[in-house]
Scaffold this motif. Structure first.
Motif, PDB file in Angstrom:
ATOM      1  N   ARG A 107      -0.889  -5.933  20.403  1.00  0.00           N
ATOM      2  CA  ARG A 107      -1.816  -4.559  19.621  1.00  0.00           C
ATOM      3  C   ARG A 107      -0.523  -3.762  18.761  1.00  0.00           C
ATOM      4  O   ARG A 107      -0.642  -3.564  17.562  1.00  0.00           O
ATOM      5  N   GLN A 108       0.471  -3.785  18.985  1.00  0.00           N
ATOM      6  CA  GLN A 108       1.503  -2.943  18.592  1.00  0.00           C
ATOM      7  C   GLN A 108       1.883  -3.491  17.262  1.00  0.00           C
ATOM      8  O   GLN A 108       2.136  -2.012  16.040  1.00  0.00           O
ATOM      9  N   ALA A 109       1.965  -4.543  17.141  1.00  0.00           N
ATOM     10  CA  ALA A 109       2.455  -5.339  15.413  1.00  0.00           C
ATOM     11  C   ALA A 109       1.893  -5.967  14.951  1.00  0.00           C
ATOM     12  O   ALA A 109       1.980  -5.256  13.631  1.00  0.00           O
ATOM     13  N   THR A 110      -0.033  -5.697  15.108  1.00  0.00           N
ATOM     14  CA  THR A 110      -1.176  -5.845  14.563  1.00  0.00           C
ATOM     15  C   THR A 110      -0.683  -3.989  13.994  1.00  0.00           C
ATOM     16  O   THR A 110      -1.153  -3.717  12.580  1.00  0.00           O
ATOM     17  N   ALA A 111      -0.693  -3.376  14.891  1.00  0.00           N
ATOM     18  CA  ALA A 111      -0.965  -1.492  14.184  1.00  0.00           C
ATOM     19  C   ALA A 111      -0.236  -1.520  13.083  1.00  0.00           C
ATOM     20  O   ALA A 111      -0.279  -0.973  12.412  1.00  0.00           O
ATOM     21  N   VAL A 112       1.896  -2.293  13.252  1.00  0.00           N
ATOM     22  CA  VAL A 112       2.602  -2.272  12.358  1.00  0.00           C
ATOM     23  C   VAL A 112       2.154  -2.562  11.320  1.00  0.00           C
ATOM     24  O   VAL A 112       2.719  -2.490  10.204  1.00  0.00           O
ATOM     25  N   LEU A 113       1.184  -3.370  11.489  1.00  0.00           N
ATOM     26  CA  LEU A 113       0.574  -4.127  10.380  1.00  0.00           C
ATOM     27  C   LEU A 113      -0.393  -3.805   9.379  1.00  0.00           C
ATOM     28  O   LEU A 113      -0.507  -3.833   8.781  1.00  0.00           O
ATOM     29  N   ILE A 114      -1.321  -3.164   9.834  1.00  0.00           N
ATOM     30  CA  ILE A 114      -2.453  -2.616   8.948  1.00  0.00           C
ATOM     31  C   ILE A 114      -2.035  -1.267   8.371  1.00  0.00           C
ATOM     32  O   ILE A 114      -1.831  -0.972   7.459  1.00  0.00           O
ATOM     33  N   GLU A 115      -0.680  -0.768   9.269  1.00  0.00           N
ATOM     34  CA  GLU A 115       0.089   0.633   8.439  1.00  0.00           C
ATOM     35  C   GLU A 115       0.432   0.146   7.557  1.00  0.00           C
ATOM     36  O   GLU A 115       0.427   1.081   5.950  1.00  0.00           O
ATOM     37  N   LYS A 116       1.145  -1.242   7.151  1.00  0.00           N
ATOM     38  CA  LYS A 116       2.106  -0.747   6.477  1.00  0.00           C
ATOM     39  C   LYS A 116       0.990  -1.625   5.451  1.00  0.00           C
ATOM     40  O   LYS A 116       1.235  -1.683   3.840  1.00  0.00           O
ATOM     41  N   CYS A 117      -0.026  -2.675   5.683  1.00  0.00           N
ATOM     42  CA  CYS A 117      -0.777  -3.305   4.379  1.00  0.00           C
ATOM     43  C   CYS A 117      -1.875  -2.219   4.144  1.00  0.00           C
ATOM     44  O   CYS A 117      -2.140  -1.913   2.965  1.00  0.00           O
ATOM     45  N   SER A 118      -1.807  -0.828   4.650  1.00  0.00           N
ATOM     46  CA  SER A 118      -2.793   0.245   3.592  1.00  0.00           C
ATOM     47  C   SER A 118      -1.254   1.423   3.006  1.00  0.00           C
ATOM     48  O   SER A 118      -1.543   1.130   1.567  1.00  0.00           O
ATOM     49  N   LEU A 119      -0.532   1.193   3.455  1.00  0.00           N
ATOM     50  CA  LEU A 119       0.925   1.450   2.714  1.00  0.00           C
ATOM     51  C   LEU A 119       0.404   1.059   1.128  1.00  0.00           C
ATOM     52  O   LEU A 119       0.579   1.307  -0.123  1.00  0.00           O
ATOM     53  N   SER A 120       0.510  -0.455   1.133  1.00  0.00           N
ATOM     54  CA  SER A 120       0.624  -1.511   0.298  1.00  0.00           C
ATOM     55  C   SER A 120      -0.556  -1.595  -0.268  1.00  0.00           C
ATOM     56  O   SER A 120      -0.410  -2.395  -1.853  1.00  0.00           O
ATOM     57  N   ALA A 121      -1.648  -1.012   0.409  1.00  0.00           N
ATOM     58  CA  ALA A 121      -2.955  -0.634  -1.117  1.00  0.00           C
ATOM     59  C   ALA A 121      -3.040  -1.560  -1.028  1.00  0.00           C
ATOM     60  O   ALA A 121      -3.060  -2.472  -2.319  1.00  0.00           O
ATOM     61  N   PHE A 122      -3.201  -3.224  -0.089  1.00  0.00           N
ATOM     62  CA  PHE A 122      -4.033  -4.404  -0.142  1.00  0.00           C
ATOM     63  C   PHE A 122      -5.626  -4.114  -0.441  1.00  0.00           C
ATOM     64  O   PHE A 122      -5.869  -3.116  -0.037  1.00  0.00           O
ATOM     65  N   PRO A 123      -5.606  -5.467  -1.476  1.00  0.00           N
ATOM     66  CA  PRO A 123      -6.992  -4.840  -2.279  1.00  0.00           C
ATOM     67  C   PRO A 123      -7.797  -5.363  -1.116  1.00  0.00           C
ATOM     68  O   PRO A 123      -8.771  -6.319  -1.027  1.00  0.00           O
ATOM     69  N   PHE A 124      -8.307  -4.645  -0.045  1.00  0.00           N
ATOM     70  CA  PHE A 124      -9.486  -4.846   1.257  1.00  0.00           C
ATOM     71  C   PHE A 124     -10.541  -4.803   1.097  1.00  0.00           C
ATOM     72  O   PHE A 124     -11.451  -4.146   1.980  1.00  0.00           O
ATOM     73  N   HIS A 125     -10.466  -3.818  -0.077  1.00  0.00           N
ATOM     74  CA  HIS A 125     -11.462  -2.183   0.332  1.00  0.00           C
ATOM     75  C   HIS A 125     -13.085  -3.191   0.180  1.00  0.00           C
ATOM     76  O   HIS A 125     -13.213  -4.011  -0.644  1.00  0.00           O
ATOM     77  N   ARG A 150       0.714  -4.208  -9.451  1.00  0.00           N
ATOM     78  CA  ARG A 150      -0.184  -4.667  -8.319  1.00  0.00           C
ATOM     79  C   ARG A 150       0.961  -5.478  -6.711  1.00  0.00           C
ATOM     80  O   ARG A 150       1.690  -6.451  -6.754  1.00  0.00           O
ATOM     81  N   ILE A 151      -0.070  -5.326  -5.876  1.00  0.00           N
ATOM     82  CA  ILE A 151       1.042  -6.176  -4.205  1.00  0.00           C
ATOM     83  C   ILE A 151       0.560  -7.021  -4.555  1.00  0.00           C
ATOM     84  O   ILE A 151       1.393  -8.476  -4.237  1.00  0.00           O
ATOM     85  N   GLN A 152      -0.726  -7.859  -5.233  1.00  0.00           N
ATOM     86  CA  GLN A 152      -1.448  -9.066  -5.031  1.00  0.00           C
ATOM     87  C   GLN A 152      -0.677  -9.995  -6.416  1.00  0.00           C
ATOM     88  O   GLN A 152      -0.470 -11.379  -5.977  1.00  0.00           O
ATOM     89  N   ASP A 153      -0.431  -9.333  -7.049  1.00  0.00           N
ATOM     90  CA  ASP A 153       1.217  -9.748  -7.750  1.00  0.00           C
ATOM     91  C   ASP A 153       1.631 -10.374  -7.851  1.00  0.00           C
ATOM     92  O   ASP A 153       1.872 -11.554  -8.332  1.00  0.00           O
ATOM     93  N   VAL A 154       2.077  -9.795  -6.792  1.00  0.00           N
ATOM     94  CA  VAL A 154       4.037  -9.828  -6.457  1.00  0.00           C
ATOM     95  C   VAL A 154       3.752 -11.058  -5.288  1.00  0.00           C
ATOM     96  O   VAL A 154       4.433 -12.051  -5.028  1.00  0.00           O
ATOM     97  N   ILE A 155       2.716 -11.173  -4.204  1.00  0.00           N
ATOM     98  CA  ILE A 155       2.992 -11.821  -3.339  1.00  0.00           C
ATOM     99  C   ILE A 155       1.653 -13.208  -3.340  1.00  0.00           C
ATOM    100  O   ILE A 155       1.471 -14.018  -2.634  1.00  0.00           O
ATOM    101  N   GLY A 156       0.549 -13.234  -4.285  1.00  0.00           N
ATOM    102  CA  GLY A 156      -0.135 -14.749  -4.800  1.00  0.00           C
ATOM    103  C   GLY A 156      -1.596 -14.273  -3.489  1.00  0.00           C
ATOM    104  O   GLY A 156      -1.103 -13.639  -1.989  1.00  0.00           O
TER     105      GLY A 156
END
Length: 1199
Positions: free
Chosen positions: A694-712, A659-665
Motif C-alpha cells: 500500500r505504501q509503495a503503490t501510494a508513492v507510485l501513484i504520487e510520482k506518476c501523477s507528478l510525472s503527468a502519465f497519460p492515463f487521463h 513528455r514522459i512517454q517519449d522517454v520511457i517507451g
C-alpha cells in the motif's frame, strides 16, 4: 573474568592501533617479540600537554595517614586520585617525567613495616591506579628489584590481605615479577631459618610457586599478574629444568578439570592458559622446544579450543600460536614483499638503499629448513580459530596466522594464503568470512601476501565489501564489511601503486559503495578511512582528492546525507555513475531493511539526471519485472525505485521539452499501468506484506501523477483512487501519510471538475469525506480530516464553506471524541492548508475563499482550540492541538494583514494575544517555544497587526533584538518578562492562569522559576496596595471561575500556598480587607467538599495553616476547617493536618492563634496522638483540641 584483548569495532580504531604496530621490526627472538609494542596504547591527542596535577597527586600521597581516618575519607581520596589519573588514560606518557618520584614515594610507604594495614592498603590502591593508566610493562621497569625486597614482598603476599585484597595482590605480584630477575641462584637462596615453624619445611622457591598457584585461581585481575610472574620466574635458567616440567603437568591437571563440576575452575583455566602462553613467549626458543610438542598434543587433547567460554578459547589460540613460533626459527622471511623501508629517513634518501638491501637479502642463502609436522597442526588450529563464533578469538587467530606465516618458507606461506582463501566460499559461515578478512589483512600488513595473490584476493574482497545476509530478525555482515575495509586499508600501506593498478577502479568503487550506501555508521566511516588511505598513499584512485574532501569521516556519519547528497557528488564523475546505480539496484533496492529500500529509491531519483538514458533503457525495465515478483522486499523496493526513477526522468524530460512517454517507451508505460491491477489480482494487499505494498503503490501513484502519465480518463485511475481512499483511513500512519501526499498531485492531474459529471463526482466526494468526519473510528475521522486539506483549488472552489464548517465541527470536543486530539490537530492543519489554497479576499464569496463572512468563524475556532487540554495515558495530548492552533493563528494573521488588516477586529486580536501569552508561560517547553515564536511574530509582524492591546508596553518589555535571540522554551529567560503583563488588564487573567498552572506543576525546575518570577513581581510592588489588591482579586476570580476543575485548582491552591508561606507581601492586603480571606476560605471549603484527592486536600490544609496568622473570624474559620480534617476518614489526611497545624503554631507563636494557657497542652496532643491509627480515638482527641481552642467540635451528620 579476564579482560579480553581490545578488538576494534570499526576501522577507525583498527587503523589507530595498526598504524603504530606496522612500523615494528619483525621479531628476531621469541622472547623479544612483543616488546616493541609496549607504547602502542599511547594516546594521540592535543587535549593535554603535561602532567599538571603532579602537586595534587603528591599531596594525596603525603596525606595518606589523614585520608584513612574513616572509610569515607579513604574512598574519597581514592576517587580523587582516580579522577586525576583517568584524565591521562589516552596520554599516559605525560606521567613519565614524574613516574619515578610517585612510585618511589609509594614504595617507601610500603617498605615501612611499621605502617598500619589501612595505610598500606591505600598505598597499594594508588599504585594500582598508576599501573592501570601507564601500563604494567612500563611500571615494572621503574620498580626497585633489590634482593632485600624479596622476602618482605613474599611475606605480604602470604598474608590474608595479600591473598584476598585485589589491589594489594596485583601490585605485589607485579613487583615480585621484577624482583625474581635478580642475578642469584634461587635454588641456593633459602631463608627458612627466619620463618615460622609452619613454613620451615618450604624453600623460597616453593613458597613463590605456591603464591603463583594460589593467585592463578583468582577471579580478579591478579590472576593475570600471577601468570606473568610465573612466566618470569619459572623460565629462570636455575629453575627451568626442575620446575618447568612440574608446572606444565600442574597446568594440564587444571585443564583436565570439568568446568561444570567446579564452579570456579574456569578462572583457574584462564590463569594456567595465560601462564603457559607467557612462558612460551618469554622463554628462549631452544629451551622451550623440548616441551613444545608435548604441550601442543596435550592442549589439543583437552579440547579447550571448543570450550564454551570465550576467554578460554582465546587464550588457547594464543598458546597454540606461541607453540607454533617455537617450532620455527625466529627470522625475517626473505620472500616477503617490501614497499620501501620501515625507516622514514632511509626512504627520503632514495630507492637505492632499499634496492641494495633487497639485493643483499637475495644473496643470503636461505637454509633448507624442514618444517616439522606439528606446525601443520598449529596452522590448522589457527585456521579453525578464524571460524570461531567470537570476534576476539578470530582476531587472535588472525594475528597468530600472521606471526607464524612470517617464519615459514615461501612455499608453505603460500599454502597458508590458499587455505585462508578457501574460507571465502558459500559453504562457510559469516564468521569464517570475517576471520579470513582479518587474516588476509594481517598477512598484507606484514608483507606476506605477495602481489601474485592479489588476483585471487580481489574478487573475494569485492564480495566481502557488500556481504549482508538476513538471519531471522537480524542481519549479519557488518563486521565482515568492516574487516574488508581494514583489508583495503592494509593494501594501501603494503603495495606499490604499480602492483595495485589492475585493481584500482574496482577497489575505489567498492570503498565508495561502502562509504555511501552501507547501513551501519562504522562501516561507512571505515570505507571512507580506507579510501582516504589509498588516496594518500597510492594516489591512483580516479578523482580521489575531489571525492575525499566530500566523502569524509564526518560527512558519511549521517546516512540520509550519504545516500541522497554525497552519492550525487560522487556520481557526477563518469567512472562511478553506473557502478553506484548498479549497486543500488542489485543490493539496496531489495535490502531487508525498509528504510534502506526507501533511501535507495530516493538515491536513484537523484542519480537519474546524471545518466537518464541508462536509467530508462537498462535499469527501469529490469526493475519493472521485479514489481510483481514473489519476494516481498524485492517487490516493495522495486515499486519504490520505479516511482522515483520515472519522476526523475520526467524532470529531465521537462527540461528538454519532452513528455514522459517519449522517454520511457510504451512497454514501460504499460507495465506501470498494470502494477496495481496485478497486485490486486494476486491479493498482495492483504496481510503484513500488504502494508508495504500500500505504501509503495501510494508513492507510485504520487510520482506518476507528478510525472503527468497519460492515463487521463482510463479505468486505472478509479483503481488508484479507491486504493488511496482505502489508505487514508488505514491504521498505520506511514500508509496514511503516503496516501495523503499522493492525493493533491493525483487530484490536480486527473480530476478537474470542468464538466457537470465531474462536478457531481466532486460533490459526492466532498459529501462522503465531510460526513466521514462524524464516525466512531478515530482513524477514519483522522484520515478524512487530513484528506480534506489536500483538496486542490479546482475541487474546493464552490465548496469551501461546506468543507470549512465540517472541519471546524471536527475541531470541537464532544463526549465521544474527547480523546481524538490527533483528529482535531489534523482538522486545524487542513484548515490552514485550504486557506493557502483558496486565498483571502475581503469581498470574496464564502463558498470560494476566506472572506469577511467566514474569517471570524475561523479565528474563533482556532482561539477556542487553545483551551484543548485533553489528557490520556500519553500525557497532555491536547498540546498537539494547541501548538497547531498557535501556528495557524500566526500564519493566518500574517496572510490577513497582507491582504486587508481591517478584517481583524479589536476583540479577536486582544483575545488571541492574551491566549498566546498564556501558552507562553505554561508547562510544556515545546508548547512555550511555539507560543513565544508566535507572540514575537505577531508583535513585530510586517505589515503590523492592528489592535494589539498595549503595543507600546509590549515592545518595551519585549524589544525586537531580545525577541530575535530569545530561547522561548527556557522558563528562566521568559517568565520574568511575561509576568510583567500582569500589570496590563487585557493580559492579566490569562497570564495569571498560565503562571499558576506552571507554578503548581510537578516539575521542580519549572516551579522554581515560576515562583521566582511571581515573588519578584510582587516584591517590586510591595508598596502599591492597589496593584496587590488587584492581583489578589484576579486570583480569587480565577479560583471561582474554575471551581472543581482539578487541572487548574490544584496548581492554583499550591501557588497560593507558596505565595503565603514564602512572602509576606500579600499579608497587608489580607489584613486590610478581610473579605479576601473570607472568600478564599469559602472557595477552599467548596473545593475540598466531598473530595477524595489527597494532594488537593493537603494543598488546602497548607493554605489554611498559612491563613492562621490572620486575626479575627478568618482565623477561627480556618481552625474550624482544620478540625474537620483532624477527624477526616483518611488517616493520611489526619496526620498531615496535625503536622501542618503543629508547624503553624510553632512558626506563628507570636500570634494568638490558640489560647496561650492551653498552648502546651494542645501541642502535646498534636505530637503524641497517633493520627494514623483508630479514627474514633483521633476524633476524640480532635474534640479535646476544639474544647481547648475554644471552637465547636464538628458533629457527625444525622442519617
Amino acid at each position: 573474568m579476564e579482560a579480553p584483548s581490545a578488538i576494534p569495532s570499526n576501522l577507525s580504531v583498527i587503523i589507530a592501533k595498526a598504524a603504530m604496530a606496522v612500523d615494528e621490526d619483525m621479531e628476531m627472538q621469541g622472547s623479544k617479540e612483543d616488546t616493541a609494542a609496549m607504547e602502542d596504547n599511547m594516546g594521540l591527542s592535543c587535549t593535554l600537554d603535561m602532567f599538571r596535577e603532579h602537586d595534587q597527586v603528591q599531596q594525596l600521597i603525603n596525606s595518606i595517614d589523614k585520608a584513612i581516618a574513616t572509610q569515607f575519607t579513604a574512598e574519597k581520596a581514592f576517587e580523587e586520585m582516580k579522577t586525576i589519573l583517568d584524565l591521562y588514560q589516552e596520554q599516559p606518557h605525560l606521567l613519565d617525567p614524574h613516574l619515578e618520584g610517585i612510585l618511589g614515594q609509594l614504595i617507601n610507604i610500603i617498605r615501612n613495616r611499621s605502617q598500619d594495614k589501612e595505610v598500606l592498603s591505600q598505598a597499594f590502591k594508588y599504585l594500582w591506579l598508576v599501573t592501570k593508566v601507564r601500563g604494567y610493562k612500563t611500571i615494572i621497569k621503574k620498580l626497585p628489584h633489590e634482593v632485600k625486597d624479596l622476602l618482605p614482598v613474599l611475606q605480604l603476599l602470604e598474608t590474608p590481605e595479600g591473598s584476598s585484597d585485589f589491589y594489594t595482590s596485583y601490585v605485589l605480584l607485579l613487583w615480585l615479577s621484577i624482583i625474581v630477575y635478580m642475578p642469584f641462584n634461587m635454588m641456593g637462596f633459602d631463608a627458612t631459618a627466619m620463618e615460622t615453624n609452619q613454613q620451615a619445611s618450604k624453600t623460597v622457591v616453593e613458597r613463590i610457586l605456591l603464591v603463583i598457584k594460589t593467585h592463578l585461581k583468582s577471579a580478579q585481575k591478579s590472576r593475570e599478574m600471577a601468570a606473568y610472574l610465573a612466566s618470569r620466574f619459572i623460565t629462570r635458567p636455575d629453575l627451568r629444568d626442575k620446575y618447568l616440567p612440574e608446572f606444565i603437568t600442574y597446568c594440564f591437571e587444571v585443564l583436565d578439570i570439568d568446568s561444570e563440576s567446579e564452579l570456579h575452575s574456569v578462572f583457574h583455566k584462564l590463569g594456567v592458559l595465560r601462564a603457559l602462553g607467557l612462558i612460551f613467549k618469554h622463554g628462549k626458543r631452544e629451551e622451550m622446544l623440548p616441551y613444545s610438542k608435548d604441550v601442543l598434543l596435550r592442549l589439543i587433547a583437552t579440547k579447550e579450543m571448543s570450550s564454551s567460554d570465550t576467554p578460554v578459547r582465546k587464550l588457547s589460540i594464543k598458546l597454540i600460536q606461541r607453540i607454533g613460533l617455537t617450532f620455527l626459527k625466529p627470522k625475517i622471511a626473505t620472500w616477503r614483499y617490501q614497499r620501501g623501508s620501515r625507516s622514514l629517513s632511509i626512504n627520503i634518501k632514495g630507492v637505492s638503499t632499499e634496492d641494495g638491501k633487497a639485493e643483499k637479502m637475495e644473496e643470503e642463502d636461505e637454509e633448507d629448513e624442514e618444517v616439522v609436522g606439528e606446525v601443520e597442526e598449529v596452522i590448522d588450529s589457527l585456521l579453525q580459530g578464524l571460524k570461531d563464533k567470537d570476534t576476539i578469538v578470530r582476531w587472535s587467530a588472525a594475528k597468530g596466522i600472521g606471526r607464524v606465516t612470517g617464519r615459514l618458507p615461501q612455499e608453505f606461506g603460500d599454502e597458508v594464503v590458499g587455505a585462508i582463501l578457501e574460507l571465502f566460499s558459500t559453504r562457510e559461515s559469516d564468521k569464517a568470512w570475517h576471520g579470513g578478512c582479518l587474516a588476509l589483512a594481517e598477512l598484507a600488513r606484514r608483507g606476506l601476501l605477495l602481489p601474485e595473490r592479489l588476483s585471487a584476493v580481489a574478487p573475494v574482497l569485492e564480495k566481502a565489501l557488500v556481504y549482508d545476509e538476513l538471519r531471522g530478525q537480524y542481519s549479519v555482515g557488518s563486521n565482515i564489511r568492516d574487516a574488508a575495509c581494514y583489508l583495503c586499508w592494509a593494501f594501501a600501506r603494503a603495495y606499490h601503486p604499480d602492483q595495485m593498478t589492475p585493481y584500482v577502479n574496482k577497489l575505489a568503487v567498492g570503498l565508495l559503495i561502502v562509504a555511501l550506501f552501507d547501513r551501519e555508521i562504522p562501516c561507512r566511516r571505515a570505507g571512507s578511512a580506507a579510501f582516504q588511505e589509498h588516496v594518500g598513499r597510492q594516489g591512483t584512485f580516479p578523482h580521489g582528492i575531489e571525492i575525499l574532501t566530500t566523502v569524509d569521516y564526518f560527512a558519511v556519519g549521517n546516512r540520509t546525507n550519504a545516500f541522497l547528497n554525497l552519492s550525487v557528488e560522487v556520481g557526477q564523475y563518469p567512472e562511478y555513475t553506473q557502478p553506484l546505480i548498479d549497486h543500488l539496484m542489485e543490493k539496496k533496492v531489495n535490502h531487508w531493511d525498509s528504510a534502506i529500500r526507501e533511501l535507495a529509491s530516493k538515491a536513484l531519483h537523484n542519480l537519474t539526471a546524471l545518466d537518464p538514458e541508462y536509467m530508462s533503457k537498462t535499469i527501469l525495465p529490469q526493475l519493472l519485472t521485479q514489481t510483481t515478483g514473489n519476494i516481498l522486499v524485492t517487490r516493495h523496493g522495486a515499486i519504490l525505485a520505479v516511482a522515483q526513477i520515472v519522476h526523475g526522468l520526467s524532470l529531465v524530460a521537462s527540461k528538454e521539452g519532452k513528455r514522459i512517454q517519449d522517454v520511457i517507451g510504451k512497454d514501460v508505460l504499460s507495465g506501470i499501468r498494470n502494477i496495481v491491477p496485478t497486485l490486486e489480482e494476486r491479493k498482495l494487499y492483504r496481510g503484513m506484506g500488504g502494508e508495504y505494498m500500500r505504501q509503495a503503490t501510494a508513492v507510485l501513484i504520487e510520482k506518476c501523477s507528478l510525472s503527468a502519465f497519460p492515463f487521463h480518463g482510463e479505468e486505472i485511475l478509479d483503481k488508484w483512487h479507491l486504493l488511496l481512499e482505502d489508505c487514508i483511513v488505514y491504521v498505520d500512519e506511514n500508509i496514511r501519510t503516503a496516501a495523503l501526499e499522493a492525493l493533491p498531485s493525483f487530484w490536480s492531474e486527473y480530476f478537474s471538475p470542468t464538466t457537470e459529471e465531474s462536478k457531481k463526482w466532486r460533490d459526492t466526494l466532498i459529501t462522503r469525506y465531510t460526513s466521514g468526519l462524524v464516525t466512531e473510528k478515530e482513524t477514519q475521522s483522522l484520515g478524512y480530516a487530513a484528506a480534506l486539506g489536500c483538496l486542490p483549488l479546482p475541487m474546493i472552489t464552490g465548496k469551501f464553506d461546506v468543507v470549512l464548517s465540517a472541519l471546524i465541527g471536527a475541531m470541537e470536543i464532544t463526549p465521544n471524541t474527547a480523546s481524538w486530539a490527533r483528529t482535531r490537530k489534523e482538522a486545524i492543519c487542513s484548515v490552514l492548508h485550504l486557506i493557502d489554497t483558496v486565498g483571502i479576499k475581503t469581498d470574496g464569496k464564502a463558498c470560494d475563499m476566506v472572506c469577511k463572512a467566514n474569517l471570524m468563524q475561523i479565528y474563533q475556532a482556532l482561539v477556542k482550540s487553545l483551551d484543548d487540554y485533553t489528557m490520556d495515558r500519553r500525557g497532555d495530548i491536547g498540546a498537539w492541538v494547541r501548538e497547531a492552533a498557535l501556528i495557524s493563528l500566526q500564519t493566518l494573521t500574517a496572510k490577513v494583514v497582507g491582504v486587508d488588516a481591517s478584517l481583524l477586529s479589536e476583540d479577536i486580536v486582544g483575545e488571541m494575544m492574551a491566549r498566546v501569552c498564556q501558552q507562553a508561560v505554561e508547562r510544556i517547553d515545546r508548547t512555550r517555544k511555539v507560543a513565544g515564536t508566535t507572540f514575537a511574530a505577531l508583535l513585530y509582524s510586517n505589515p503590523r497587526v492592528p489592535h494589539i492591546p498595549n503595543t507600546e508596553q509590549l515592545e518595551a518589555i519585549f524589544p525586537k533584538d531580545v525577541c530575535d535571540k530569545m530561547n522561548w522554551a527556557s522558563e528562566s529567560s521568559t517568565f520574568g518578562l511575561f509576568i510583567q503583563l500582569l500589570d496590563l488588564p487585557v493580559y492579566r487573567s490569562r497570564v495569571l492562569l498560565g503562571v499558576t498552572y506552571s507554578a503548581g506543576g510537578i516539575s521542580a525546575n519549572l516551579s522554581r522559576y515560576t515562583s521566582e518570577a511571581l515573588h519578584t513581581y510582587l516584591n517590586a510592588r510591595a508598596t502599591k496596595k492597589d496593584q496587590l489588591a488587584c492581583f489578589m482579586e484576579n486570583l480569587l476570580q480565577l479560583f471561582a471561575s474554575y471551581q472543581k476543575v482539578d487541572r487548574i485548582t490544584l496548581p492554583l491552591i499550591k501557588t497560593i500556598g507558596d505565595l503565603l508561606s514564602s512572602s509576606a507581601v500579600l499579608d497587608v492586603v489580607l489584613e486590610e480587607d478581610s473579605a479576601f480571606t473570607s472568600r478564599l476560605i469559602t472557595l477552599l471549603k467548596k473545593e475540598c467538599l466531598r473530595s477524595t484527592d489527597y494532594h488537593k486536600i493537603a494543598a488546602v490544609i497548607a493554605v489554611l495553616c498559612e491563613l492562621l496568622r490572620t486575626e479575627g473570624a478568618s482565623a477561627k474559620a480556618c481552625l474550624t476547617q482544620l478540625s474537620l480534617f483532624l477527624g477526616y476518614q483518611y488517616p493520611k489526611v489526619r496526620a498531615v493536618t496535625a503536622t501542618s497545624f503543629l508547624t503553624a503554631l510553632q512558626d506563628y507563636s507570636d500570634r494568638d492563634i490558640v489560647p496561650e494557657e492551653h498552648l502546651e497542652e494542645i501541642t502535646n496532643i498534636l505530637e503524641d496522638t497517633e493520627w494514623m491509627d483508630n479514627m474514633e480515638e483521633a476524633r476524640k482527641q480532635r474534640n479535646n483540641l476544639c474544647k481547648l481552642i475554644g471552637i465547636a467540635a464538628p458533629q457527625p451528620k444525622k442519617k
